[in-house]
Design a protein around this motif. Structure first.
Motif, PDB file in Angstrom:
ATOM      1  N   ARG A   1       0.836  -1.212   0.000  1.00 35.66           N
ATOM      2  CA  ARG A   1       0.000   0.000   0.000  1.00 35.66           C
ATOM      3  C   ARG A   1       0.865   1.254   0.000  1.00 35.66           C
ATOM      4  O   ARG A   1       0.562   2.233  -0.705  1.00 35.66           O
ATOM      5  CB  ARG A   1      -0.935   0.003   1.221  1.00 35.66           C
TER       6      ARG A   1
ATOM      7  N   SER B   1       1.132   4.077  -2.991  1.00 39.23           N
ATOM      8  CA  SER B   1       0.910   5.483  -2.674  1.00 39.23           C
ATOM      9  C   SER B   1       2.053   6.350  -3.186  1.00 39.23           C
ATOM     10  O   SER B   1       1.839   7.384  -3.834  1.00 39.23           O
ATOM     11  CB  SER B   1       0.745   5.652  -1.161  1.00 39.23           C
TER      12      SER B   1
ATOM     13  N   SER C   1       2.368   6.593  -7.029  1.00 39.60           N
ATOM     14  CA  SER C   1       1.371   7.430  -7.703  1.00 39.60           C
ATOM     15  C   SER C   1       1.920   8.831  -7.957  1.00 39.60           C
ATOM     16  O   SER C   1       1.374   9.577  -8.770  1.00 39.60           O
ATOM     17  CB  SER C   1       0.097   7.512  -6.860  1.00 39.60           C
TER      18      SER C   1
ATOM     19  N   SER D   1       2.379   9.139   3.352  1.00 42.65           N
ATOM     20  CA  SER D   1       1.806   7.802   3.311  1.00 42.65           C
ATOM     21  C   SER D   1       1.686   7.194   4.705  1.00 42.65           C
ATOM     22  O   SER D   1       1.093   6.120   4.854  1.00 42.65           O
ATOM     23  CB  SER D   1       2.654   6.893   2.416  1.00 42.65           C
TER      24      SER D   1
ATOM     25  N   LEU E   1      -2.628  12.362  -1.801  1.00 43.96           N
ATOM     26  CA  LEU E   1      -2.082  11.305  -0.953  1.00 43.96           C
ATOM     27  C   LEU E   1      -2.704  11.330   0.438  1.00 43.96           C
ATOM     28  O   LEU E   1      -2.878  12.391   1.039  1.00 43.96           O
ATOM     29  CB  LEU E   1      -0.563  11.439  -0.831  1.00 43.96           C
TER      30      LEU E   1
ATOM     31  N   VAL F   1      -1.734   5.507   4.556  1.00 42.13           N
ATOM     32  CA  VAL F   1      -2.184   4.125   4.371  1.00 42.13           C
ATOM     33  C   VAL F   1      -1.793   3.260   5.558  1.00 42.13           C
ATOM     34  O   VAL F   1      -2.158   2.090   5.615  1.00 42.13           O
ATOM     35  CB  VAL F   1      -1.612   3.533   3.065  1.00 42.13           C
TER      36      VAL F   1
END
Length: 335
Positions: free
Chosen positions: A20, A24, A27, A69, A206, A209
């Motif tokens: 995850r 993140s 991206s 993140s 963002l 996560v």
């Protein structure tokens, strides 16, 4: 007494969480999966990261994407020649109402500390980070304060522009677990970047996560991975070879061996394995070792970089031979 290796459920949780985080970060930082992978390995290995490259390639963006993140505290330091050590660690302020001194923490009292252009700070200020990075604590006016866990310093520096900079001393470079070069993106990645960043802030979408407590548990899981004696010997052989290479004035330190093994454990854990392979060590040798080495005059004149030396050392150091002697693995934890 041997400590039990992580259970299957612990490894599954680690793989899922790091996946995850990877998605993140990627991206925003597109087309450089190896860069993101080593960054996450440094986080799991409880190390610190030095990002070294020319301006504008995404060094600070990578650091920010990692910080966003994780639901944790983030400290930001813009290093300048007039920055003082107290600007990093904090100061004691006298409160007239209570007639007492109150400690006001500096930006290093955060889970993730982003330091921009670290080589622009004076040596005195740079040295203020040494205790923080090595011992996860800061001493202010004779009092020692623990830093939060996890604690990760992500520092950037520009190796091209030398005016107004102070090269990092070897002692501080040795505190960084890995040095990464971001590099220029591919044509396709740069086109995607133009589409992504043309309309909005690339970091604006963002969201965390995971959180700091979960990352702390993942660090503990990573520490418990199994490394066979032959793999540990391979790590020591690599480090010893750098000390004997005629192209170097200074080889890798014992700290380098410790951090190379820890980083290898982190990479193995992200692959869902409970043990370290020699391949894990090989892949991390360059980012973990090269920035700690000092080339000889002959190497500099011939254009041979420390990365070239590490590549030669890896190529000529024999891989460990599988053996049943002294490789008893601890039992897997139940879970």
């Amino acid at each position: 007494m041997l400590q039990a290796v992580p259970s299957s459920s612990e490894l599954d949780d680690l793989v899922a969480t790091t996946e995850r985080m990877r998605a993140s970060i990627e991206s925003v930082i597109t087309g450089r999966p190896d860069l993101v992978r080593v960054t996450l390995a440094v986080l799991l290995a409880e190390g610190h990261l030095l990002l070294e490259d020319v301006p504008g390639v995404g060094k600070t963006t990578l650091a920010k994407a990692l910080a966003r993140s994780i639901d944790c505290t983030v400290g930001r330091i813009q290093f300048t020649p007039d920055l003082l050590p107290s600007d990093l660690t904090g100061v004691n302020i006298y409160r007239s109402q209570t007639h007492e001194f109150e400690f006001r923490p500096g930006p290093v009292f955060a889970h993730v500390v982003i330091g921009d252009e670290i080589n622009r700070a004076s040596p005195k200020t740079q040295s203020a980070l040494l205790e923080c990075m090595q011992e996860a604590q800061a001493t202010v006016d004779g009092h020692t304060y623990p830093l939060p866990r996890p604690f990760l310093v992500v520092a950037t520096q520009n190796p091209v522009e030398m005016e107004g900079t102070y090269p990092l001393p070897e002692a501080q470079r040795d505190r960084f677990m890995a040095r990464l070069t971001v590099g220029y993106p591919s044509v396709e990645s740069e086109l995607d970047m133009l589409d992504l960043q043309d309309a909005a802030d690339p970091l604006g979408h963002l969201h965390p996560v995971t959180d700091a407590a979960a990352v702390g548990r993942l660090i503990d899981t990573t520490r418990r991975l199994f490394a066979a004696p032959s793999v540990k010997r391979y790590v020591v052989d690599l480090v010893t070879a750098t000390r004997q290479d005629p192209g170097l004035r200074l080889g890798a330190s014992p700290r380098a061996a410790i951090q190379l093994l820890r980083a290898a454990k982190a990479v193995a854990a992200m692959d869902g394995r409970d043990h370290v392979l020699p391949d894990d060590v090989q892949k991390l040798a360059e980012p973990v070792l090269s920035h700690r080495l000092l080339p000889s005059t002959e190497s500099r004149l011939s254009g041979r970089s420390t990365s070239d030396v590490v590549a030669d050392v890896v190529a000529r150091t024999p891989l460990p031979v599988a053996s049943t002697a002294g490789t008893q693995r601890p039992r897997r934890a139940i879970g």
